[in-house]
Design a protein around this motif. Sequence first.
Motif, PDB file in Angstrom:
ATOM      1  N   PRO A   1      22.700 -22.615  17.591  1.00 35.92           N
ATOM      2  CA  PRO A   1      22.081 -21.681  16.641  1.00 35.92           C
ATOM      3  C   PRO A   1      22.736 -21.657  15.267  1.00 35.92           C
ATOM      4  O   PRO A   1      22.068 -21.372  14.272  1.00 35.92           O
ATOM      5  CB  PRO A   1      22.221 -20.317  17.337  1.00 35.92           C
ATOM      6  N   ASP A   2      24.035 -21.970  15.194  1.00 37.74           N
ATOM      7  CA  ASP A   2      24.697 -21.902  13.894  1.00 37.74           C
ATOM      8  C   ASP A   2      24.254 -23.002  12.927  1.00 37.74           C
ATOM      9  O   ASP A   2      24.649 -23.007  11.757  1.00 37.74           O
ATOM     10  CB  ASP A   2      26.222 -21.907  14.042  1.00 37.74           C
ATOM     11  N   ALA A   3      23.426 -23.931  13.412  1.00 38.89           N
ATOM     12  CA  ALA A   3      22.866 -24.953  12.527  1.00 38.89           C
ATOM     13  C   ALA A   3      21.688 -24.426  11.715  1.00 38.89           C
ATOM     14  O   ALA A   3      21.258 -25.065  10.744  1.00 38.89           O
ATOM     15  CB  ALA A   3      22.414 -26.165  13.346  1.00 38.89           C
ATOM     16  N   ILE A   4      21.170 -23.249  12.065  1.00 34.44           N
ATOM     17  CA  ILE A   4      19.922 -22.772  11.476  1.00 34.44           C
ATOM     18  C   ILE A   4      20.067 -22.145  10.085  1.00 34.44           C
ATOM     19  O   ILE A   4      19.243 -22.422   9.198  1.00 34.44           O
ATOM     20  CB  ILE A   4      19.237 -21.774  12.435  1.00 34.44           C
ATOM     21  N   PRO A   5      21.058 -21.293   9.816  1.00 33.23           N
ATOM     22  CA  PRO A   5      21.054 -20.573   8.534  1.00 33.23           C
ATOM     23  C   PRO A   5      20.892 -21.437   7.283  1.00 33.23           C
ATOM     24  O   PRO A   5      20.068 -21.105   6.419  1.00 33.23           O
ATOM     25  CB  PRO A   5      22.394 -19.824   8.561  1.00 33.23           C
ATOM     26  N   PRO A   6      21.628 -22.555   7.124  1.00 27.89           N
ATOM     27  CA  PRO A   6      21.426 -23.330   5.890  1.00 27.89           C
ATOM     28  C   PRO A   6      20.043 -23.953   5.798  1.00 27.89           C
ATOM     29  O   PRO A   6      19.494 -24.103   4.699  1.00 27.89           O
ATOM     30  CB  PRO A   6      22.525 -24.393   5.960  1.00 27.89           C
ATOM     31  N   ILE A   7      19.465 -24.301   6.939  1.00 30.49           N
ATOM     32  CA  ILE A   7      18.106 -24.845   6.943  1.00 30.49           C
ATOM     33  C   ILE A   7      17.109 -23.756   6.583  1.00 30.49           C
ATOM     34  O   ILE A   7      16.169 -23.974   5.806  1.00 30.49           O
ATOM     35  CB  ILE A   7      17.772 -25.449   8.321  1.00 30.49           C
ATOM     36  N   ARG A   8      17.314 -22.565   7.156  1.00 30.93           N
ATOM     37  CA  ARG A   8      16.402 -21.452   6.890  1.00 30.93           C
ATOM     38  C   ARG A   8      16.346 -21.121   5.406  1.00 30.93           C
ATOM     39  O   ARG A   8      15.278 -20.805   4.862  1.00 30.93           O
ATOM     40  CB  ARG A   8      16.841 -20.223   7.688  1.00 30.93           C
ATOM     41  N   GLU A   9      17.478 -21.196   4.738  1.00 24.44           N
ATOM     42  CA  GLU A   9      17.498 -20.919   3.307  1.00 24.44           C
ATOM     43  C   GLU A   9      16.582 -21.870   2.541  1.00 24.44           C
ATOM     44  O   GLU A   9      15.861 -21.463   1.618  1.00 24.44           O
ATOM     45  CB  GLU A   9      18.934 -21.025   2.780  1.00 24.44           C
ATOM     46  N   LYS A  10      16.596 -23.144   2.920  1.00 19.41           N
ATOM     47  CA  LYS A  10      15.742 -24.130   2.252  1.00 19.41           C
ATOM     48  C   LYS A  10      14.262 -23.877   2.536  1.00 19.41           C
ATOM     49  O   LYS A  10      13.416 -24.001   1.651  1.00 19.41           O
ATOM     50  CB  LYS A  10      16.129 -25.543   2.686  1.00 19.41           C
ATOM     51  N   ILE A  11      13.963 -23.508   3.792  1.00 18.37           N
ATOM     52  CA  ILE A  11      12.569 -23.243   4.158  1.00 18.37           C
ATOM     53  C   ILE A  11      12.056 -22.007   3.425  1.00 18.37           C
ATOM     54  O   ILE A  11      10.943 -22.006   2.881  1.00 18.37           O
ATOM     55  CB  ILE A  11      12.440 -23.061   5.679  1.00 18.37           C
ATOM     56  N   ASP A  12      12.859 -20.957   3.407  1.00 22.26           N
ATOM     57  CA  ASP A  12      12.452 -19.739   2.712  1.00 22.26           C
ATOM     58  C   ASP A  12      12.222 -20.010   1.230  1.00 22.26           C
ATOM     59  O   ASP A  12      11.249 -19.513   0.633  1.00 22.26           O
ATOM     60  CB  ASP A  12      13.517 -18.658   2.885  1.00 22.26           C
ATOM     61  N   ALA A  13      13.099 -20.802   0.622  1.00 23.85           N
ATOM     62  CA  ALA A  13      12.953 -21.117  -0.798  1.00 23.85           C
ATOM     63  C   ALA A  13      11.673 -21.911  -1.043  1.00 23.85           C
ATOM     64  O   ALA A  13      10.974 -21.684  -2.041  1.00 23.85           O
ATOM     65  CB  ALA A  13      14.168 -21.904  -1.282  1.00 23.85           C
TER      66      ALA A  13
END
Length: 316
Positions: A216-228
């Motif tokens: 799960p700790d792989a998700i936050p940096p990816i989520r930031e890109k998707i949200d942007a």
Amino acid sequence: MTTERKRPLKVGAFIPIVEGEMDGGSARGADVLAMARMAEAVGFDSVWIPDHVLIHDEGREPQGAWECGAMLGALCAATSRVEIGALVVATSFRNPALTAKIASTVDELSGGRFIFGLGTGRHEPEHRAYGYPFGRQVDRFEEALQIILPLLREGYVDFEGTYYAARECELRPRGPRPDGPPILIGALGTGPRMLGLTARYADLWNGWLTWGRSWPDAIPPIREKIDAACKAEGRDPATLGRTVAILVEVPGRTSNLVSTSPTGGGEPLTGSAEAIAEALRGFAREGISHVQVIHAPGNVHGIEGFAPVLEHLDKG
């Protein structure tokens, strides 16, 4: 008395149809169907297959695969409850209008259980071997979407581009859902153009974590890109579903597969059934609504052995 299910996200079983990926062996048609039936029996929410024709990674023997569209149809007939998905149909392998026709037919055969995963097609050697054009893959993908999406959602398209054309084309008969199956766009990376197309057109995003860290700790940096990307398209990020494929070592099962990466990398999810269930809850807390599990071992025993994880997950 039936215990209320508290599963926080959907869990899918990835079924290996590529040579050598059924825990070192190669699945025959009967094996594929047996894995799908087992996944449905033990409580998975979905089953998934890839779309390849001939993988030839450097340093490895060539690996063929069963044709995705035909196998999706077989999965429809072999199951009755689970959703059925592709990770992902390569738009470069087939005419886009025909691709839409195949998707609508699979959705019909499944009774509206199909999740239509789409991607560019990343592997140049198989394109060369089968005579498919390769190059400017994102350009080709974007153009293919201009045909596939209107056909599925409206039943009609009239388009001519640089790579593809469909003039006064109708999708008849239509599938069981007025707007067609949900569209998932997957990419190995998180490049800005693919994320932009995902934010603009897709119902679901997919990230292939199995070549990196399946935690799960792989998700936050990816989520930031998707949200942007969503915000850049004027879309509420909450309206785009998030899915990831992960590699999991099934507790108590011996496996010959520890990586799906061409380079042998990747950090699989490991631990007891309870620990893996908690990690899946962690993915849900990070905003993931659906995971596709690549099992180690990648066979019917691996799928059966995942049942205790699902039981723990359902306890909340």
